[in-house]
Design a protein around this motif. Sequence first.
Motif, PDB file in Angstrom:
ATOM      1  N   LEU A  24       9.006  -1.909   6.310  1.00  0.00           N
ATOM      2  CA  LEU A  24       7.837  -1.708   5.458  1.00  0.00           C
ATOM      3  C   LEU A  24       7.986  -0.458   4.608  1.00  0.00           C
ATOM      4  CD1 LEU A  24       4.755  -2.591   7.685  1.00  0.00           C
ATOM      5  CD2 LEU A  24       5.291  -3.556   5.446  1.00  0.00           C
ATOM      6  N   PHE A  25       8.328   0.674   5.222  1.00  0.00           N
ATOM      7  CA  PHE A  25       8.382   1.893   4.416  1.00  0.00           C
ATOM      8  C   PHE A  25       9.556   1.903   3.463  1.00  0.00           C
ATOM      9  CE2 PHE A  25      10.710   4.201   7.907  1.00  0.00           C
ATOM     10  CZ  PHE A  25      11.623   4.934   7.167  1.00  0.00           C
ATOM     11  N   HIS A  26      10.640   1.215   3.787  1.00  0.00           N
ATOM     12  CA  HIS A  26      11.738   1.080   2.818  1.00  0.00           C
ATOM     13  C   HIS A  26      11.324   0.188   1.651  1.00  0.00           C
ATOM     14  CE1 HIS A  26      14.815   3.388   4.755  1.00  0.00           C
ATOM     15  NE2 HIS A  26      14.777   2.672   5.863  1.00  0.00           N
ATOM     16  N   ALA A  27      10.600  -0.880   1.928  1.00  0.00           N
ATOM     17  CA  ALA A  27      10.160  -1.797   0.871  1.00  0.00           C
ATOM     18  C   ALA A  27       9.202  -1.107  -0.095  1.00  0.00           C
ATOM     19  CB  ALA A  27       9.488  -3.025   1.487  1.00  0.00           C
ATOM     20  N   MET A  28       8.449  -0.133   0.400  1.00  0.00           N
ATOM     21  CA  MET A  28       7.444   0.514  -0.443  1.00  0.00           C
ATOM     22  C   MET A  28       7.843   1.908  -0.888  1.00  0.00           C
ATOM     23  SD  MET A  28       3.949  -0.837   1.170  1.00  0.00           S
ATOM     24  CE  MET A  28       4.459  -0.984   2.845  1.00  0.00           C
ATOM     25  N   MET A  29       9.007   2.364  -0.471  1.00  0.00           N
ATOM     26  CA  MET A  29       9.522   3.672  -0.873  1.00  0.00           C
ATOM     27  C   MET A  29       8.524   4.788  -0.580  1.00  0.00           C
ATOM     28  SD  MET A  29      11.624   2.736  -4.365  1.00  0.00           S
ATOM     29  CE  MET A  29      10.171   2.340  -5.310  1.00  0.00           C
ATOM     30  N   VAL A  30       8.030   4.826   0.652  1.00  0.00           N
ATOM     31  CA  VAL A  30       7.174   5.914   1.114  1.00  0.00           C
ATOM     32  C   VAL A  30       7.786   6.489   2.384  1.00  0.00           C
ATOM     33  CG1 VAL A  30       5.062   4.934   0.123  1.00  0.00           C
ATOM     34  CG2 VAL A  30       5.667   4.404   2.489  1.00  0.00           C
ATOM     35  N   SER A  31       7.298   7.642   2.800  1.00  0.00           N
ATOM     36  CA  SER A  31       7.824   8.264   4.014  1.00  0.00           C
ATOM     37  C   SER A  31       7.327   7.523   5.244  1.00  0.00           C
ATOM     38  CB  SER A  31       7.381   9.729   4.082  1.00  0.00           C
ATOM     39  OG  SER A  31       5.988   9.797   4.348  1.00  0.00           O
ATOM     40  N   GLY A  50     -12.436  -3.301  -0.349  1.00  0.00           N
ATOM     41  CA  GLY A  50     -12.397  -2.272   0.683  1.00  0.00           C
ATOM     42  C   GLY A  50     -11.020  -1.694   0.938  1.00  0.00           C
ATOM     43  N   LEU A  51     -10.123  -1.839  -0.011  1.00  0.00           N
ATOM     44  CA  LEU A  51      -8.743  -1.360   0.144  1.00  0.00           C
ATOM     45  C   LEU A  51      -8.416  -0.287  -0.878  1.00  0.00           C
ATOM     46  CD1 LEU A  51      -6.937  -4.813   0.495  1.00  0.00           C
ATOM     47  CD2 LEU A  51      -7.470  -3.215   2.349  1.00  0.00           C
ATOM     48  N   ASN A  52      -7.471   0.560  -0.525  1.00  0.00           N
ATOM     49  CA  ASN A  52      -6.890   1.459  -1.522  1.00  0.00           C
ATOM     50  C   ASN A  52      -5.521   0.887  -1.900  1.00  0.00           C
ATOM     51  OD1 ASN A  52      -4.797   2.504   0.244  1.00  0.00           O
ATOM     52  ND2 ASN A  52      -6.318   3.840   1.175  1.00  0.00           N
ATOM     53  N   PRO A  53      -4.885   1.410  -2.947  1.00  0.00           N
ATOM     54  CA  PRO A  53      -3.592   0.829  -3.378  1.00  0.00           C
ATOM     55  C   PRO A  53      -2.521   0.807  -2.286  1.00  0.00           C
ATOM     56  CG  PRO A  53      -4.486   2.195  -5.119  1.00  0.00           C
ATOM     57  CD  PRO A  53      -5.368   2.417  -3.911  1.00  0.00           C
ATOM     58  N   GLY A  54      -2.452   1.842  -1.461  1.00  0.00           N
ATOM     59  CA  GLY A  54      -1.452   1.870  -0.395  1.00  0.00           C
ATOM     60  C   GLY A  54      -1.681   0.799   0.649  1.00  0.00           C
ATOM     61  N   GLU A  55      -2.944   0.597   1.008  1.00  0.00           N
ATOM     62  CA  GLU A  55      -3.267  -0.443   1.981  1.00  0.00           C
ATOM     63  C   GLU A  55      -2.979  -1.824   1.405  1.00  0.00           C
ATOM     64  OE1 GLU A  55      -6.870   1.980   4.233  1.00  0.00           O
ATOM     65  OE2 GLU A  55      -7.297   0.777   2.453  1.00  0.00           O
ATOM     66  N   THR A  99       3.734   8.530   6.021  1.00  0.00           N
ATOM     67  CA  THR A  99       2.756   7.839   5.176  1.00  0.00           C
ATOM     68  C   THR A  99       2.552   6.417   5.677  1.00  0.00           C
ATOM     69  OG1 THR A  99       3.296   9.188   3.247  1.00  0.00           O
ATOM     70  CG2 THR A  99       2.302   7.024   2.822  1.00  0.00           C
ATOM     71  N   MET A 100       3.642   5.755   6.022  1.00  0.00           N
ATOM     72  CA  MET A 100       3.543   4.381   6.500  1.00  0.00           C
ATOM     73  C   MET A 100       2.771   4.320   7.809  1.00  0.00           C
ATOM     74  SD  MET A 100       3.900   1.260   6.026  1.00  0.00           S
ATOM     75  CE  MET A 100       4.682   1.532   4.460  1.00  0.00           C
ATOM     76  N   THR A 101       3.046   5.244   8.730  1.00  0.00           N
ATOM     77  CA  THR A 101       2.326   5.271  10.007  1.00  0.00           C
ATOM     78  C   THR A 101       0.829   5.425   9.780  1.00  0.00           C
ATOM     79  OG1 THR A 101       4.237   6.182  11.166  1.00  0.00           O
ATOM     80  CG2 THR A 101       2.086   6.506  12.207  1.00  0.00           C
ATOM     81  N   HIS A 102       0.451   6.311   8.872  1.00  0.00           N
ATOM     82  CA  HIS A 102      -0.971   6.515   8.565  1.00  0.00           C
ATOM     83  C   HIS A 102      -1.597   5.232   8.010  1.00  0.00           C
ATOM     84  CE1 HIS A 102      -4.674   8.453   7.349  1.00  0.00           C
ATOM     85  NE2 HIS A 102      -4.499   7.973   6.138  1.00  0.00           N
ATOM     86  N   ARG A 103      -0.908   4.585   7.081  1.00  0.00           N
ATOM     87  CA  ARG A 103      -1.436   3.336   6.504  1.00  0.00           C
ATOM     88  C   ARG A 103      -1.601   2.263   7.577  1.00  0.00           C
ATOM     89  NH1 ARG A 103       1.974   2.726   0.807  1.00  0.00           N
ATOM     90  NH2 ARG A 103       1.145   4.611  -0.164  1.00  0.00           N
ATOM     91  N   ILE A 104      -0.597   2.126   8.419  1.00  0.00           N
ATOM     92  CA  ILE A 104      -0.662   1.117   9.476  1.00  0.00           C
ATOM     93  C   ILE A 104      -1.804   1.433  10.435  1.00  0.00           C
ATOM     94  CG2 ILE A 104       0.550   0.109  11.457  1.00  0.00           C
ATOM     95  CD1 ILE A 104       3.178   0.589   9.820  1.00  0.00           C
ATOM     96  N   ASP A 105      -1.954   2.710  10.793  1.00  0.00           N
ATOM     97  CA  ASP A 105      -3.053   3.105  11.689  1.00  0.00           C
ATOM     98  C   ASP A 105      -4.403   2.712  11.104  1.00  0.00           C
ATOM     99  OD1 ASP A 105      -1.252   4.209  13.505  1.00  0.00           O
ATOM    100  OD2 ASP A 105      -1.627   6.294  12.872  1.00  0.00           O
ATOM    101  N   CYS A 106      -4.613   2.989   9.820  1.00  0.00           N
ATOM    102  CA  CYS A 106      -5.888   2.655   9.161  1.00  0.00           C
ATOM    103  C   CYS A 106      -6.113   1.145   9.134  1.00  0.00           C
ATOM    104  CB  CYS A 106      -5.925   3.225   7.753  1.00  0.00           C
ATOM    105  SG  CYS A 106      -6.005   5.028   7.694  1.00  0.00           S
ATOM    106  N   LEU A 107      -5.076   0.406   8.793  1.00  0.00           N
ATOM    107  CA  LEU A 107      -5.194  -1.050   8.722  1.00  0.00           C
ATOM    108  C   LEU A 107      -5.386  -1.655  10.115  1.00  0.00           C
ATOM    109  CD1 LEU A 107      -2.471  -1.702   6.015  1.00  0.00           C
ATOM    110  CD2 LEU A 107      -4.941  -2.075   5.753  1.00  0.00           C
TER     111      LEU A 107
END
Length: 163
Positions: A76-83, A50-55, A86-94
């Motif tokens: 988190l966003f520095h470790a994954m090299m995303v904006s 039930g996950l996508n690669p970003g999650e 993008t990180m806020t959206h991923r965290i919101d979904c999770l």
Amino acid sequence: MDIDAVDEILAQWQRERPDLDVSPMGTIGRMTRLAKHFQGAMGDTFAKFGLNPGEFDVLATLRRSGQPYQLSPTRLFHAMMVSSGTMTHRIDCLEKAELVERILDPNDRRGTLVQLTDKGFELIEKTVEAHVTHEHLLLSTLEKSEIDHLTQLLRKLLGSFEQ
């Protein structure tokens, strides 16, 4: 030695532009094609949970950070090299899926931390086990010594971009 689709592309270029050494196209073309195959195959594994690669990346980053499995959104966003967006959206979904929670940072009254929930911990444990098993399968065509050599070469090449 087997001929692949990249060899055919190189032969076409050699025929059309014999003045160019197109050999880098072979190496980079194969890595690019492999990356697409790997991303698709790994995405399929994550989807089974039930996950996508970003999650998966967020959960895995929190898990490998060690107890108490929490990091600031910035780390988190520095470790994954995303904006940060993008990180806020991923965290919101999770967070909506109850896999992570935002908690107050005890060392910074203005800050928050993202922490794995028990449900998130259980899910990433199962997912990472399946992921690693699948990665072994993806590389099973190669001998261990070949994998070790390939790893050294890729580390050297990657280092030339990330230093």
